[in-house]
Motif scaffolding. Structure first.
Motif, PDB file in Angstrom:
ATOM      1  N   LEU A  53       0.822  -1.207   0.000  1.00  0.00           N
ATOM      2  CA  LEU A  53       0.000   0.000   0.000  1.00  0.00           C
ATOM      3  C   LEU A  53       0.860   1.263   0.000  1.00  0.00           C
ATOM      4  CD1 LEU A  53      -2.764   1.335   0.124  1.00  0.00           C
ATOM      5  CD2 LEU A  53      -2.624   1.173   2.613  1.00  0.00           C
ATOM      6  N   ARG A  54       1.856   1.315   0.832  1.00  0.00           N
ATOM      7  CA  ARG A  54       2.706   2.506   0.919  1.00  0.00           C
ATOM      8  C   ARG A  54       3.443   2.766  -0.392  1.00  0.00           C
ATOM      9  NH1 ARG A  54       6.450   2.728   5.919  1.00  0.00           N
ATOM     10  NH2 ARG A  54       4.487   3.325   6.867  1.00  0.00           N
ATOM     11  N   THR A  55       3.956   1.725  -1.002  1.00  0.00           N
ATOM     12  CA  THR A  55       4.662   1.865  -2.277  1.00  0.00           C
ATOM     13  C   THR A  55       3.711   2.299  -3.379  1.00  0.00           C
ATOM     14  OG1 THR A  55       6.168   0.105  -1.577  1.00  0.00           O
ATOM     15  CG2 THR A  55       6.185   0.686  -3.901  1.00  0.00           C
ATOM     16  N   ALA A  56       2.511   1.744  -3.397  1.00  0.00           N
ATOM     17  CA  ALA A  56       1.533   2.118  -4.423  1.00  0.00           C
ATOM     18  C   ALA A  56       1.089   3.568  -4.254  1.00  0.00           C
ATOM     19  CB  ALA A  56       0.330   1.193  -4.362  1.00  0.00           C
ATOM     20  N   LEU A  57       0.893   4.004  -3.003  1.00  0.00           N
ATOM     21  CA  LEU A  57       0.524   5.401  -2.767  1.00  0.00           C
ATOM     22  C   LEU A  57       1.641   6.346  -3.198  1.00  0.00           C
ATOM     23  CD1 LEU A  57      -1.246   5.170   0.699  1.00  0.00           C
ATOM     24  CD2 LEU A  57      -2.290   5.699  -1.490  1.00  0.00           C
ATOM     25  N   LEU A  58       2.872   5.994  -2.880  1.00  0.00           N
ATOM     26  CA  LEU A  58       4.004   6.833  -3.281  1.00  0.00           C
ATOM     27  C   LEU A  58       4.143   6.863  -4.795  1.00  0.00           C
ATOM     28  CD1 LEU A  58       6.436   8.534  -2.448  1.00  0.00           C
ATOM     29  CD2 LEU A  58       7.764   6.419  -2.355  1.00  0.00           C
ATOM     30  N   ALA A  59       3.968   5.727  -5.445  1.00  0.00           N
ATOM     31  CA  ALA A  59       4.059   5.680  -6.909  1.00  0.00           C
ATOM     32  C   ALA A  59       2.959   6.522  -7.549  1.00  0.00           C
ATOM     33  CB  ALA A  59       3.981   4.242  -7.406  1.00  0.00           C
ATOM     34  N   GLY A  60       1.750   6.469  -7.000  1.00  0.00           N
ATOM     35  CA  GLY A  60       0.669   7.295  -7.527  1.00  0.00           C
ATOM     36  C   GLY A  60       0.927   8.774  -7.335  1.00  0.00           C
ATOM     37  N   PHE A  61       1.464   9.144  -6.183  1.00  0.00           N
ATOM     38  CA  PHE A  61       1.794  10.538  -5.915  1.00  0.00           C
ATOM     39  C   PHE A  61       2.879  11.043  -6.867  1.00  0.00           C
ATOM     40  CE2 PHE A  61       4.195  13.760  -3.521  1.00  0.00           C
ATOM     41  CZ  PHE A  61       3.178  14.696  -3.340  1.00  0.00           C
ATOM     42  N   VAL A  62       3.912  10.235  -7.055  1.00  0.00           N
ATOM     43  CA  VAL A  62       5.009  10.614  -7.957  1.00  0.00           C
ATOM     44  C   VAL A  62       4.512  10.696  -9.398  1.00  0.00           C
ATOM     45  CG1 VAL A  62       7.209   9.801  -8.896  1.00  0.00           C
ATOM     46  CG2 VAL A  62       6.814   9.781  -6.447  1.00  0.00           C
ATOM     47  N   ALA A  63       3.629   9.784  -9.797  1.00  0.00           N
ATOM     48  CA  ALA A  63       3.070   9.836 -11.152  1.00  0.00           C
ATOM     49  C   ALA A  63       2.262  11.114 -11.339  1.00  0.00           C
ATOM     50  CB  ALA A  63       2.196   8.615 -11.412  1.00  0.00           C
ATOM     51  N   GLY A  64       1.488  11.490 -10.324  1.00  0.00           N
ATOM     52  CA  GLY A  64       0.724  12.732 -10.409  1.00  0.00           C
ATOM     53  C   GLY A  64       1.612  13.955 -10.477  1.00  0.00           C
ATOM     54  N   LEU A  65       2.685  13.963  -9.695  1.00  0.00           N
ATOM     55  CA  LEU A  65       3.621  15.087  -9.748  1.00  0.00           C
ATOM     56  C   LEU A  65       4.281  15.212 -11.118  1.00  0.00           C
ATOM     57  CD1 LEU A  65       5.509  14.983  -6.332  1.00  0.00           C
ATOM     58  CD2 LEU A  65       3.853  16.659  -7.109  1.00  0.00           C
ATOM     59  N   SER A  66       4.692  14.080 -11.668  1.00  0.00           N
ATOM     60  CA  SER A  66       5.338  14.144 -12.982  1.00  0.00           C
ATOM     61  C   SER A  66       4.323  14.527 -14.070  1.00  0.00           C
ATOM     62  CB  SER A  66       6.038  12.829 -13.329  1.00  0.00           C
ATOM     63  OG  SER A  66       5.115  11.776 -13.409  1.00  0.00           O
ATOM     64  N   PHE A  67       3.066  14.073 -13.932  1.00  0.00           N
ATOM     65  CA  PHE A  67       2.032  14.431 -14.898  1.00  0.00           C
ATOM     66  C   PHE A  67       1.750  15.935 -14.850  1.00  0.00           C
ATOM     67  CE2 PHE A  67      -2.549  15.193 -15.580  1.00  0.00           C
ATOM     68  CZ  PHE A  67      -2.632  14.855 -16.920  1.00  0.00           C
ATOM     69  N   TRP A  68       1.468  16.447 -13.675  1.00  0.00           N
ATOM     70  CA  TRP A  68       1.124  17.879 -13.561  1.00  0.00           C
ATOM     71  C   TRP A  68       2.338  18.782 -13.699  1.00  0.00           C
ATOM     72  CZ3 TRP A  68      -3.522  19.257 -14.473  1.00  0.00           C
ATOM     73  CH2 TRP A  68      -4.570  18.393 -14.186  1.00  0.00           C
ATOM     74  N   GLY A  69       3.528  18.263 -13.426  1.00  0.00           N
ATOM     75  CA  GLY A  69       4.730  19.073 -13.606  1.00  0.00           C
ATOM     76  C   GLY A  69       5.024  19.374 -15.068  1.00  0.00           C
ATOM     77  N   VAL A  70       4.658  18.452 -15.939  1.00  0.00           N
ATOM     78  CA  VAL A  70       4.877  18.661 -17.370  1.00  0.00           C
ATOM     79  C   VAL A  70       3.816  19.575 -17.956  1.00  0.00           C
ATOM     80  CG1 VAL A  70       4.902  17.495 -19.613  1.00  0.00           C
ATOM     81  CG2 VAL A  70       6.069  16.479 -17.669  1.00  0.00           C
ATOM     82  N   LEU A  71       2.570  19.391 -17.514  1.00  0.00           N
ATOM     83  CA  LEU A  71       1.493  20.228 -18.054  1.00  0.00           C
ATOM     84  C   LEU A  71       1.625  21.603 -17.465  1.00  0.00           C
ATOM     85  CD1 LEU A  71      -1.615  17.890 -18.041  1.00  0.00           C
ATOM     86  CD2 LEU A  71      -0.148  18.474 -19.934  1.00  0.00           C
TER      87      LEU A  71
END
Length: 71
Positions: A53-71
């Motif tokens: 759970l902790r790894t999946a939450l961190l991966a989702g958070f990092v994916a969101g940061l990289s997604f919104w950081g590019v846009l």
């Protein structure tokens, strides 16, 4: 991954989440490479599949940061 091999490490999952976020961002305007949307969802699903759970939450958070950081 072959049968009986170890699951991917947390660092590999986080790296995949960053890549998935970048690819997902490329599927939206201004880049608008629409075909990359399903590819990004597949990459992100592979990153989260079987993760703690902790790894999946961190991966989702990092994916969101990289997604919104590019846009």
């Amino acid at each position: 991954m072959s049968i009986g091999s170890a699951p991917p490490s947390g660092l590999l999952r986080i790296g995949g989440a960053v890549a998935g976020g970048f690819v997902l961002a490329a599927s939206f305007p201004p880049y608008d490479v629409t075909i990359l949307g399903p590819v990004a969802v597949a990459v992100l699903t592979l990153c989260w599949h079987g993760a703690r759970l902790r790894t999946a939450l961190l991966a989702g958070f990092v994916a969101g940061l990289s997604f919104w950081g590019v846009l």
